[in-house]
Scaffold this motif. Structure first.
Motif, short mmCIF file in Angstrom:
data_model
loop_
_atom_site.label_atom_id
_atom_site.label_comp_id
_atom_site.label_asym_id
_atom_site.label_seq_id
_atom_site.Cartn_x
_atom_site.Cartn_y
_atom_site.Cartn_z
N UNK A 1 0.93 -1.62 -0.14
CA UNK A 1 -0.36 0.58 -0.09
C UNK A 1 1.01 1.13 0.09
N UNK A 2 0.56 1.93 -0.89
CA UNK A 2 1.84 3.49 -0.96
C UNK A 2 0.68 4.77 -1.26
N UNK A 3 1.19 5.54 -0.96
CA UNK A 3 0.45 7.10 -0.68
C UNK A 3 0.47 7.79 -2.52
N UNK A 4 -0.27 8.80 -2.59
CA UNK A 4 0.30 9.26 -4.25
C UNK A 4 -0.53 10.52 -4.46
N UNK A 5 -0.01 11.49 -4.36
CA UNK A 5 0.00 13.05 -4.06
C UNK A 5 -0.52 13.42 -5.56
N UNK B 1 -4.16 21.57 1.88
CA UNK B 1 -2.91 21.77 1.09
C UNK B 1 -3.82 21.85 -0.30
N UNK B 2 -4.37 21.67 -0.24
CA UNK B 2 -5.36 22.33 -1.74
C UNK B 2 -4.65 20.90 -3.08
N UNK B 3 -4.47 19.61 -2.72
CA UNK B 3 -4.59 18.89 -3.22
C UNK B 3 -5.38 17.08 -3.00
N UNK B 4 -5.02 16.35 -3.95
CA UNK B 4 -5.42 14.97 -3.93
C UNK B 4 -4.59 14.47 -3.56
N UNK B 5 -5.07 12.93 -2.48
CA UNK B 5 -4.63 12.38 -1.92
C UNK B 5 -5.03 10.96 -2.20
N UNK C 1 -11.07 5.68 -17.06
CA UNK C 1 -9.65 6.10 -16.24
C UNK C 1 -8.72 5.27 -15.10
N UNK C 2 -7.37 5.52 -14.63
CA UNK C 2 -7.04 4.53 -14.17
C UNK C 2 -5.30 5.76 -13.39
N UNK C 3 -4.62 4.82 -12.68
CA UNK C 3 -3.07 4.70 -12.10
C UNK C 3 -2.26 3.93 -13.26
N UNK D 1 4.52 9.22 -3.47
CA UNK D 1 4.85 9.14 -4.76
C UNK D 1 3.89 10.17 -5.30
N UNK D 2 4.28 10.82 -5.99
CA UNK D 2 3.89 11.89 -6.77
C UNK D 2 2.58 11.12 -8.20
N UNK D 3 1.74 11.48 -8.47
CA UNK D 3 0.80 11.52 -9.86
C UNK D 3 0.73 12.31 -10.80
N UNK D 4 1.08 12.25 -12.13
CA UNK D 4 1.66 13.35 -12.83
C UNK D 4 0.42 12.47 -14.17
#
Length: 545
Positions: free
Chosen positions: A158-162, A194-198, A245-247, A267-270
């Motif tokens: 399990x990891x986190x994306x921003x 923070x105005x970001x999606x997690x 959609x997806x990652x 990690x950062x999601x581009x």
């Protein structure tokens, strides 16, 4: 003498047997109450947005298809913003109720993975319980809107994306690697501060080894069609990503595989694959191009290339447009900010000495290295920055623009073409057109006369071909050839004419042999026919001296 002792007689009352029956009944009742209470499990409260399909006294709570509780009461909250469900759990479920326990309603659903929950069409919806492993007990739970992707103790990573605002990633979306689904999005949350999606991702086992510290994640739009300076590109992901959609993720081509990621890594999601690849170049040199040509067609993220190899990126067009121009320039140029990214030449994880690269570039400026704008796609007019060495260039003096070093430039291909066209038009204007037109008129007159003669000849040929005698000419030629053939047949080796001719030639040859002495005599003495032939004198020997 002792006093006389008197015995006191007391009357002792005995318990009547009739009280035994009520006492036993009380004891049995107390035991039944205790037994009933001991059989009751804990009571919990479930919070839901709406209680669709939930009925008091009927809706069951199950885990692994085994009943572990039942809904007793369904009501609205005091603020009427959600529904509160009171459920009585069985005693064996007491150890399952902790902070990591999850509840959701099982009912017919249609999603990207297909249709689920069809068994509840006849039996009715029920609440599914997934036990947790936390030691902190809890009696109030929020019911999930969707079933969880995997249990908390499921093997995997399990990891986190921003990510930035605006992506369409939701819970349950697939996580793919090379087009193959290896995980799911467990949770998506927007942080307003923070105005970001997690996002939290679950990579199922054994695919967790694919995620390393050099891995990059980007949004899979399903169908990606681009027409830019690098050409026309179409990228199609999986059918599920095409619909919702997806990652997807991967390791950049020039990067090493790295070390396996740890649980809970960030990690950062581009936005796309190109942005993910560009995001790894953290060491770069910034330069400003002062462009004299038009910058129409040059956009941010356009490539900076050296003889076809990308070494940088265009950052801003224009950049700091209102800043004052250097005093050494006599024109008003368009400033363009670019980045030279040395990490493109090797492993992006290696340390780069930017000062050394800056010195290299300054030496190249002295040898004629210049930047120019070139067309990357003639259909769209997209431009890119091309770096190359140019001979016979004006020596470059180091200068700055808005505290940024200036990269020397030269005219682009469009400007050169425009200059050549302008020079050609100037030459055309200097040409003396009148003599050329007079000569052209004379040539046209001569050509007209020649064409008239050709027409006359063609008319004569037509008249000759139309004459009946011309039509009979092939027949006459055929008759003549036939007669010639008959004549030649008379001189065949076995014909009489051939034999007579042979005899005549033989006689003629004999006659010529007979005539030869006479001809020789006449040649030596022409009057031999009138006078006798002179005889030669006998030779006299010479006397000895």
């Amino acid at each position: 003498m002792s006093d006389t002792q008197r015995a006191t007689r007391r009357t002792q009352r005995s318990l009547s047997p009739i009280w035994i029956v009520p006492l036993v009944a009380v004891l049995i009742g107390a035991w039944m109450v205790y037994d009933n209470l001991s059989r009751l499990g804990p009571s919990i409260t479930l919070i839901m947005d709406n209680a669709e399909g939930i009925e008091a006294g009927k809706t069951l709570i199950k885990t692994r298809n085994v009943q572990v509780g039942k809904v007793e009461k369904v009501s609205l909250s005091d603020d009427m913003n959600h529904a509160e469900i009171v459920a009585r759990m069985s005693p064996q479920a007491a150890d399952m109720l902790n902070k990591e326990t999850q509840f959701w309603v099982v009912k017919p659903r249609i999603g990207r993975e297909g249709v689920s929950g069809l068994s509840t069409v006849l039996s009715g919806a029920y609440i599914q319980l997934q036990p947790g492993n936390s030691e902190e007990s809890l009696d109030v739970f929020d019911v999930l809107e969707q079933p969880p992707v995997a249990p908390p103790d499921a093997p995997g990573l399990r990891i986190n994306l921003i990510s930035e605002i605006g992506n369409s990633i939701t819970t349950g979306d697939p996580v793919t690697y090379e087009g193959y689904t290896v995980g799911r999005v467990e949770k998506s949350h927007f942080d307003p501060e923070k105005r970001e999606m997690q996002h939290r991702l679950y990579i199922k086992s054994p695919y967790e080894v694919l995620v390393t510290n050099t891995t990059r994640f980007w949004t899979a739009s399903g169908l990606d069609i681009r027409l830019d300076s690098e050409g026309f590109r179409v990228n199609v992901a999986s059918l599920e990503s095409l619909v919702g959609g997806g990652i997807t993720f991967g390791v950049p081509n020039n990067a090493s595989m790295g070390r396996q990621a740890k649980e809970g890594a960030n990690y950062v999601l581009f936005n796309d694959e190109d942005s993910a690849k560009e995001g790894r170049y953290g060491d770069y040199l910034e330069y400003v191009l002062l462009v004299d040509d038009t910058v129409r067609g040059l956009s941010p993220n356009a490539p900076v290339e050296y003889r076809g190899v990308r070494i940088g990126t265009v950052v801003s067009v224009p950049w700091n447009f209102s800043a004052p121009q250097p005093d050494s320039l006599s024109r008003f140029a368009i400033p363009v900010l670019i980045r030279i990214e040395p990490q493109r030449f090797g492993d992006s994880e290696q340390d780069i000495d930017l000062a050394d690269w800056q010195q290299r570039l300054e030496k190249m400026f002295g040898h004629g290295l210049r930047a120019s704008l070139k067309a990357g796609n003639l259909l769209t007019g997209a431009l890119f920055v091309d770096l190359n060495f140019h001979k016979d260039t004006v020596p470059f003096q180091r200068m700055t623009f808005a505290d940024k070093s200036v990269f020397p430039t030269t005219s682009g291909s469009f400007a050169q073409i425009e200059q050549k066209v302008s020079n050609l038009l100037d030459k055309l204007n200097d040409l003396k057109i009148e003599p050329i037109l007079d000569s052209l008129n004379s040539t046209l007159v001569s050509t007209q006369q020649t064409m008239n003669k050709v027409n006359d000849i063609a008319t004569s040929v037509d008249s000759l071909l139309a004459d009946p005698a011309t039509g009979q000419l092939p027949a006459n030629v055929n008759n003549t050839m036939r007669q010639l053939r008959d004549t030649l047949q008379g001189f065949a080796p076995d014909s009489q004419g051939y034999n007579e001719l042979t005899q005549t030639l033989s006689r003629l040859e004999k006659l010529m042999r007979d005539v030869q002495p006479i001809v020789r005599t006449l040649s030596d003495q022409p009057n031999a026919l009138i006078f006798d032939k002179k005889l030669a004198e006998d030779p006299q020997p010479r006397a000895k001296k």
